[in-house]
Design a protein around this motif. Sequence first.
Motif, mmCIF file in Angstrom:
data_model
loop_
_atom_site.group_PDB
_atom_site.id
_atom_site.type_symbol
_atom_site.label_atom_id
_atom_site.label_comp_id
_atom_site.label_asym_id
_atom_site.label_seq_id
_atom_site.Cartn_x
_atom_site.Cartn_y
_atom_site.Cartn_z
ATOM 1 N N GLN A 150 0.871 -1.235 -0.021
ATOM 2 C CA GLN A 150 -0.018 -0.223 0.072
ATOM 3 C C GLN A 150 0.985 1.114 -0.092
ATOM 4 O OE1 GLN A 150 -2.525 -0.610 3.210
ATOM 5 N NE2 GLN A 150 -4.400 -0.916 2.025
ATOM 6 N N ASN A 158 -1.940 -1.145 -3.783
ATOM 7 C CA ASN A 158 -3.202 -1.428 -3.632
ATOM 8 C C ASN A 158 -3.969 -0.458 -2.640
ATOM 9 O OD1 ASN A 158 -5.501 -3.226 -3.668
ATOM 10 N ND2 ASN A 158 -4.730 -4.440 -1.961
ATOM 11 N N PRO A 159 -4.510 0.704 -2.815
ATOM 12 C CA PRO A 159 -4.225 1.302 -3.979
ATOM 13 C C PRO A 159 -3.000 2.409 -3.874
ATOM 14 C CG PRO A 159 -6.012 2.260 -2.900
ATOM 15 C CD PRO A 159 -5.413 1.107 -1.993
ATOM 16 N N TRP A 160 -2.244 2.272 -4.928
ATOM 17 C CA TRP A 160 -0.911 3.302 -4.838
ATOM 18 C C TRP A 160 -0.247 3.000 -6.120
ATOM 19 C CZ3 TRP A 160 4.333 1.687 -3.955
ATOM 20 C CH2 TRP A 160 5.194 2.778 -3.570
ATOM 21 N N GLU A 161 0.225 4.087 -6.255
ATOM 22 C CA GLU A 161 0.940 4.401 -7.612
ATOM 23 C C GLU A 161 2.706 4.014 -7.262
ATOM 24 O OE1 GLU A 161 2.068 4.564 -11.157
ATOM 25 O OE2 GLU A 161 0.134 5.308 -11.162
ATOM 26 N N ALA A 189 -0.614 -0.005 -10.646
ATOM 27 C CA ALA A 189 -1.251 0.779 -9.780
ATOM 28 C C ALA A 189 -2.934 0.563 -9.907
ATOM 29 C CB ALA A 189 -1.211 2.249 -10.137
ATOM 30 N N LEU A 190 -3.304 0.195 -8.579
ATOM 31 C CA LEU A 190 -4.858 -0.190 -8.612
ATOM 32 C C LEU A 190 -5.642 1.112 -8.301
ATOM 33 C CD1 LEU A 190 -4.577 -3.682 -6.786
ATOM 34 C CD2 LEU A 190 -4.488 -3.100 -9.376
ATOM 35 N N PRO A 191 -6.512 1.361 -8.715
ATOM 36 C CA PRO A 191 -7.549 2.530 -8.517
ATOM 37 C C PRO A 191 -8.055 2.250 -7.181
ATOM 38 C CG PRO A 191 -8.614 1.538 -10.184
ATOM 39 C CD PRO A 191 -7.322 0.692 -10.144
ATOM 40 N N ASP A 192 -8.452 1.143 -6.856
ATOM 41 C CA ASP A 192 -9.246 0.837 -5.540
ATOM 42 C C ASP A 192 -8.635 -0.188 -4.733
ATOM 43 O OD1 ASP A 192 -11.730 2.577 -6.238
ATOM 44 O OD2 ASP A 192 -11.856 1.249 -7.755
ATOM 45 N N ASN A 193 -8.585 -0.239 -3.397
ATOM 46 C CA ASN A 193 -8.363 -1.234 -2.672
ATOM 47 C C ASN A 193 -8.959 -2.543 -2.749
ATOM 48 O OD1 ASN A 193 -7.309 -2.991 -0.448
ATOM 49 N ND2 ASN A 193 -7.166 -1.231 0.901
#
Length: 285
Positions: free
Chosen positions: A10, A39-42, A54-58
């Motif tokens: 994260q 998760n979510p992090w760039e 990078a996931l936009p949402d957890n």
Amino acid sequence: MSFGAVVLTQGRRPEQLRQAVESLLAQRDVDLDVVVVGNPWEPTGLPDGVRGVALPDNLGIPGGRNAGVPHVRGDLLFFLDDDTSLARPDALARVARAFVSDPRLGLLQLRVDPLGGGDPPREWVPRLRVGDRMRSGEVTAVWEGAVAARRTAFEAAGGWPADFRFVHEGIDLAWRVMDAGYRVGYAGDVPALHPPVKDAPRDYSIYFGARNKVWLARRHLPLPLGVAYVASWVLRTLPRLRTRKSRADALRGYRDGVRTDCGPRRPLHARTLWRMLRLGRPPIL
């Protein structure tokens, strides 16, 4: 054999993430493809050759791991949490040899040692009787922070159970890997490192632990076994909860485990239940 490594984070532990990735890049004599899933992090500041997803949402822990799999190549998958690192540069080479020597091996957990020393929690060894932590063998569950999987076995099992979000996903995956005809192993001779666990369970882990135990029973066990499985868990864990809030969180988890959608039901075959019994861990313990 080639590895596709998925590191889940994260972005809250940059130093531990750096150590985890560096321990992968230090591996010798393996073909390795690494992605870091935010998760979510760039993911930023990654070493050369390491890609970020990078996931936009957890998506939760198991869902986040699943999201990294399409982005890596390799006959074997290796899942590493950002607070875990490999202790030796030959770890993955030894893991690969284990899979080559046993075509039925589908899932393999590494031994976990406390970073800096100390006493490890018993749940880091997925056996009812821990015994010698350095003894390898066949098991029926895995601790999830440092796990290798044969890609074909992982796909046959349907991947990590994303609906679980947190806690007990290693039991669900191991059961489904076994049901697909593969073995689940514990590599007591291949160490990974994890910070010592000193704190009491957090409220959210109590809730998810209770809910997901019920979901495991509903997803995979005949009704009599499922009732016995949940009852044994309640009897072992509820008396240990010392505060009114923790007991309320557990009871809420059991209630939601019964009432909410647990995902697709995939009852285990009788041969799988028999294998669990022979291995000393029938699904009532």
